[in-house]
Design a protein around this motif. Structure first.
Motif, PDB file in Angstrom:
ATOM      1  N   ALA A 295     -15.746  36.338  -1.405  1.00 38.24           N
ATOM      2  CA  ALA A 295     -16.043  35.169  -2.227  1.00 38.24           C
ATOM      3  C   ALA A 295     -14.808  34.293  -2.389  1.00 38.24           C
ATOM      4  O   ALA A 295     -13.668  34.789  -2.431  1.00 38.24           O
ATOM      5  N   LEU A 296     -15.007  32.991  -2.499  1.00 42.02           N
ATOM      6  CA  LEU A 296     -13.928  32.025  -2.732  1.00 42.02           C
ATOM      7  C   LEU A 296     -14.101  31.447  -4.130  1.00 42.02           C
ATOM      8  O   LEU A 296     -15.002  30.636  -4.370  1.00 42.02           O
TER       9      LEU A 296
ATOM     10  N   ASP B 169     -12.147  29.485  -7.166  1.00 39.82           N
ATOM     11  CA  ASP B 169     -10.958  28.733  -7.538  1.00 39.82           C
ATOM     12  C   ASP B 169     -10.325  29.370  -8.775  1.00 39.82           C
ATOM     13  O   ASP B 169     -11.032  29.683  -9.739  1.00 39.82           O
TER      14      ASP B 169
ATOM     15  N   TRP C 158     -19.537  35.967  -0.040  1.00 39.68           N
ATOM     16  CA  TRP C 158     -19.629  34.628   0.541  1.00 39.68           C
ATOM     17  C   TRP C 158     -20.042  33.556  -0.461  1.00 39.68           C
ATOM     18  O   TRP C 158     -20.524  32.487  -0.083  1.00 39.68           O
ATOM     19  N   CYS C 159     -19.856  33.828  -1.752  1.00 37.03           N
ATOM     20  CA  CYS C 159     -20.076  32.791  -2.758  1.00 37.03           C
ATOM     21  C   CYS C 159     -18.864  31.872  -2.831  1.00 37.03           C
ATOM     22  O   CYS C 159     -17.753  32.240  -2.425  1.00 37.03           O
ATOM     23  N   MET C 160     -19.074  30.672  -3.381  1.00 41.99           N
ATOM     24  CA  MET C 160     -17.971  29.745  -3.611  1.00 41.99           C
ATOM     25  C   MET C 160     -18.131  29.140  -5.003  1.00 41.99           C
ATOM     26  O   MET C 160     -19.217  28.648  -5.352  1.00 41.99           O
TER      27      MET C 160
ATOM     28  N   GLY D 159     -16.234  26.445  -7.721  1.00 40.86           N
ATOM     29  CA  GLY D 159     -15.244  25.381  -7.791  1.00 40.86           C
ATOM     30  C   GLY D 159     -14.379  25.431  -9.031  1.00 40.86           C
ATOM     31  O   GLY D 159     -14.621  26.210  -9.966  1.00 40.86           O
TER      32      GLY D 159
ATOM     33  N   SER E 138     -23.768  34.196  -1.148  1.00 44.01           N
ATOM     34  CA  SER E 138     -23.878  32.871  -0.521  1.00 44.01           C
ATOM     35  C   SER E 138     -24.387  31.818  -1.501  1.00 44.01           C
ATOM     36  O   SER E 138     -25.164  30.934  -1.149  1.00 44.01           O
TER      37      SER E 138
ATOM     38  N   MET F  43     -23.339  28.670  -3.969  1.00 46.91           N
ATOM     39  CA  MET F  43     -22.292  27.662  -4.105  1.00 46.91           C
ATOM     40  C   MET F  43     -22.454  26.949  -5.449  1.00 46.91           C
ATOM     41  O   MET F  43     -23.515  26.394  -5.730  1.00 46.91           O
TER      42      MET F  43
ATOM     43  N   GLU G  94     -20.488  24.101  -7.878  1.00 54.23           N
ATOM     44  CA  GLU G  94     -19.440  23.090  -7.839  1.00 54.23           C
ATOM     45  C   GLU G  94     -19.544  22.156  -9.029  1.00 54.23           C
ATOM     46  O   GLU G  94     -20.491  22.233  -9.807  1.00 54.23           O
TER      47      GLU G  94
ATOM     48  N   THR H 264     -27.575  26.214  -4.243  1.00 55.98           N
ATOM     49  CA  THR H 264     -26.417  25.377  -4.568  1.00 55.98           C
ATOM     50  C   THR H 264     -26.647  24.735  -5.935  1.00 55.98           C
ATOM     51  O   THR H 264     -27.734  24.221  -6.214  1.00 55.98           O
TER      52      THR H 264
END
Length: 285
Positions: A17-18, A20, A34-36, A38, A52, A54, A56, A72
């Motif tokens: 996972a990414l 911030d 594999w999540c993101m 922000g 997965s 996302m 933001e 998303t």
């Protein structure tokens, strides 16, 4: 349930996972593979992003929100006027967002925020557009799409593959049938069906399931038939019918709520009665 290796009450982030480092994470958050996430995102306690996912923008997911794969949340609106303004997205506690859902943040020209209430269920492949406002306990079934600025009241039900025009309002406790194209507002507790949605009655099944007693339902039935008589012969103006309903049934809270909704400003007008291929008896269950 925590993922294998995650201790209850402790935050866990999958190695792929990414996230911030500026994002705010509560206790017991799980961020899957594999999540993101922000920098301006805030995740409340026990939020769960399966895989997965996302997230933001200036987005808040309150306690216990659960988001399933390939969704998303908080990405920019699909609005040509959008110029990168710092708008927001907010999802209330314990709401569940299933697979492939898209939820966009608001616009500066609108309220500046897309807001989903508590204890909602948004099923797979649905789209919640910019500046939409969903109340508490709303259920959005698979493949439902909304234009911008749609407002949906508490405990409403939007059935599969319905499409809601921008600025449409759907009242508290209403039900929109599957495959409906909704171009005008739906009154509280109303039931609409058809390719171009037509009002065919009230949501009798939903009223009974929510514990409304038979006597009140009968009074609501009489009020509805006064508002929308089956015969057009000698029919008076809607405003006159509303006045009569207020005099006879205005002491009933749900009837008063319907009348207030009908009197409020509307960009789209009210969905009109019509058979839409069914009769009122068909939706009474």
């Amino acid at each position: 349930m925590p993922e294998p290796g995650q201790h209850p009450g402790k935050t866990g982030i999958h190695p792929t996972a990414l996230v911030d480092p500026r994002a705010s994470l509560g206790e017991g958050v799980w961020i899957g593979p594999w999540c993101m996430v922000g920098p301006d995102v805030r995740l409340g306690d026990n939020v769960r992003l399966h895989a997965s996912v996302m997230v933001e923008g200036q987005t808040v997911l309150e306690e216990g929100v659960e988001v399933y794969p390939f969704s998303t949340v908080g990405y920019p609106p699909q609005d040509l006027k959008y110029a990168g303004e710092k708008t927001r997205c907010h999802i209330g506690a314990r709401t569940v967002v299933r697979e492939n859902v898209t939820i966009h943040r608001g616009t500066a020209q609108g309220a500046g925020e897309t807001r989903i209430g508590r204890d909602c269920l948004i099923m797979a492949n649905a789209h919640v557009a910019h500046d939409c406002v969903l109340g508490d306990g709303v259920i959005i079934v698979n493949n439902v799409v909304m234009g911008g600025h749609v407002m949906i009241g508490d405990n409403a039900r939007i059935m599969g593959s319905a499409a809601l025009h921008q600025f449409v309002r759907v009242g508290h406790g209403a039900v929109v049938g599957g495959l409906c194209g909704v171009e005008m507002d739906v009154i509280p507790y109303g039931s609409v069906l058809g390719n171009r949605a037509r009002l065919v009655g009230l949501n009798w099944i939903g009223l009974r399931r929510s514990g409304v007693d038979a006597g009140e339902i009968q009074q609501m039935r009489l009020a509805f038939r006064e508002l929308y008589p089956r015969s057009s012969r000698g029919r008076s103006l809607l405003g006159e019918r509303m006045d009569r309903v207020r005099q006879r049934y205005g002491h009933i809270d749900r009837v008063a709520e319907m009348l207030r909704f009908m009197e409020e400003p509307s960009r789209r007008g009210l969905t009109r009665p019509g058979q839409a291929g069914v009769s009122e008896k068909d939706v009474e269950g």
